[in-house]
Design a protein around this motif. Sequence first.
Motif, PDB file in Angstrom:
ATOM      1  N   UNK A 103       0.828  -1.209   0.000  1.00 25.76           N
ATOM      2  CA  UNK A 103       0.000   0.000   0.000  1.00 25.76           C
ATOM      3  C   UNK A 103       0.863   1.260   0.000  1.00 25.76           C
ATOM      4  N   UNK A 104       1.954   1.234   0.760  1.00 30.35           N
ATOM      5  CA  UNK A 104       2.839   2.394   0.821  1.00 30.35           C
ATOM      6  C   UNK A 104       3.561   2.622  -0.501  1.00 30.35           C
ATOM      7  N   UNK A 105       4.027   1.549  -1.123  1.00 33.83           N
ATOM      8  CA  UNK A 105       4.722   1.691  -2.404  1.00 33.83           C
ATOM      9  C   UNK A 105       3.763   2.114  -3.503  1.00 33.83           C
ATOM     10  N   UNK A 106       2.493   1.715  -3.409  1.00 33.10           N
ATOM     11  CA  UNK A 106       1.495   2.179  -4.377  1.00 33.10           C
ATOM     12  C   UNK A 106       1.312   3.684  -4.260  1.00 33.10           C
ATOM     13  N   UNK A 107       1.289   4.194  -3.029  1.00 30.20           N
ATOM     14  CA  UNK A 107       1.189   5.638  -2.826  1.00 30.20           C
ATOM     15  C   UNK A 107       2.409   6.348  -3.402  1.00 30.20           C
ATOM     16  N   UNK A 108       3.573   5.752  -3.213  1.00 31.91           N
ATOM     17  CA  UNK A 108       4.793   6.377  -3.721  1.00 31.91           C
ATOM     18  C   UNK A 108       4.830   6.358  -5.248  1.00 31.91           C
ATOM     19  N   UNK A 109       4.542   5.200  -5.836  1.00 35.80           N
ATOM     20  CA  UNK A 109       4.717   5.041  -7.278  1.00 35.80           C
ATOM     21  C   UNK A 109       3.593   5.685  -8.089  1.00 35.80           C
ATOM     22  N   UNK A 110       2.369   5.624  -7.568  1.00 35.89           N
ATOM     23  CA  UNK A 110       1.220   6.093  -8.352  1.00 35.89           C
ATOM     24  C   UNK A 110       0.720   7.474  -7.935  1.00 35.89           C
ATOM     25  N   UNK A 111       0.965   7.858  -6.686  1.00 38.24           N
ATOM     26  CA  UNK A 111       0.468   9.147  -6.204  1.00 38.24           C
ATOM     27  C   UNK A 111       1.587  10.149  -5.909  1.00 38.24           C
ATOM     28  N   UNK A 112       2.818   9.707  -6.048  1.00 37.86           N
ATOM     29  CA  UNK A 112       3.941  10.609  -5.809  1.00 37.86           C
ATOM     30  C   UNK A 112       4.146  10.982  -4.364  1.00 37.86           C
ATOM     31  N   UNK A 113       3.663  10.147  -3.438  1.00 31.54           N
ATOM     32  CA  UNK A 113       3.807  10.431  -2.015  1.00 31.54           C
ATOM     33  C   UNK A 113       5.046   9.733  -1.445  1.00 31.54           C
TER      34      UNK A 113
END
Length: 224
Positions: A103-113
């Motif tokens: 979930x955290x990597x999805x935020x980083x990769x797809x949402x730029x967080x």
Amino acid sequence: MTVNYYEWCSHSSCENRALLFQSFRESTPFQDVLDALHSLYTSEHHFQTVVIDSLDHLEPMIWQHLCEHYVGPKGERYDSVEDFGYGRGFMFALDLWRQLLSALFALRNDKGMAFILIAHSEIKRFESPMTDSYDRYQIKLHKRASELIMESVDCVLFADYKTVIEKEEAGFNKVKTRGISTGQRYLYTEARPSFVAKNRYGLPPELPLNWQAFSDALTQKPSP
């Protein structure tokens, strides 16, 4: 345990680019943590960083979640992670840690967080295959969870006060040593015998413990 969402305010009405944040409620079930991260992924917002504080407070929630939802092939249910036997409970818990990381990597990769995971440390004996065993600071998590987190993230940074060693004569040809804290806090980016650390960005071995120093080091191009 809290999950915090942060955004940097660069508008002229925000003095010195103030840090705005929203805190998820404390002592929450693990599923609520996943739901919060899912909400960040699916909704529109201006948050730029998610911070989980702390991993060692989250770990018992993961174990509780496992015990509440696990049903064995013969209908087995367990009240605690140790009841699984032979370390199996801690192995099963890794799947939940992987869900969190996914979930955290999805935020980083797809949402730029960006995401920051905070944990306390503890002193444990390290059995080195190359030298005698010695004590060192490690992440205060079960060994397998700690290894998974360390392998997955880009930086493992150890924060501590700067300490100097003073020596003084104690008489009878003996020298007394004592550690004195300077009050200065530093962030260590590379492993040493006394603690675990790593980074994938070629950061200096130690930095002052403040965001500006870390940000400057992170964006500085290495010398050719």
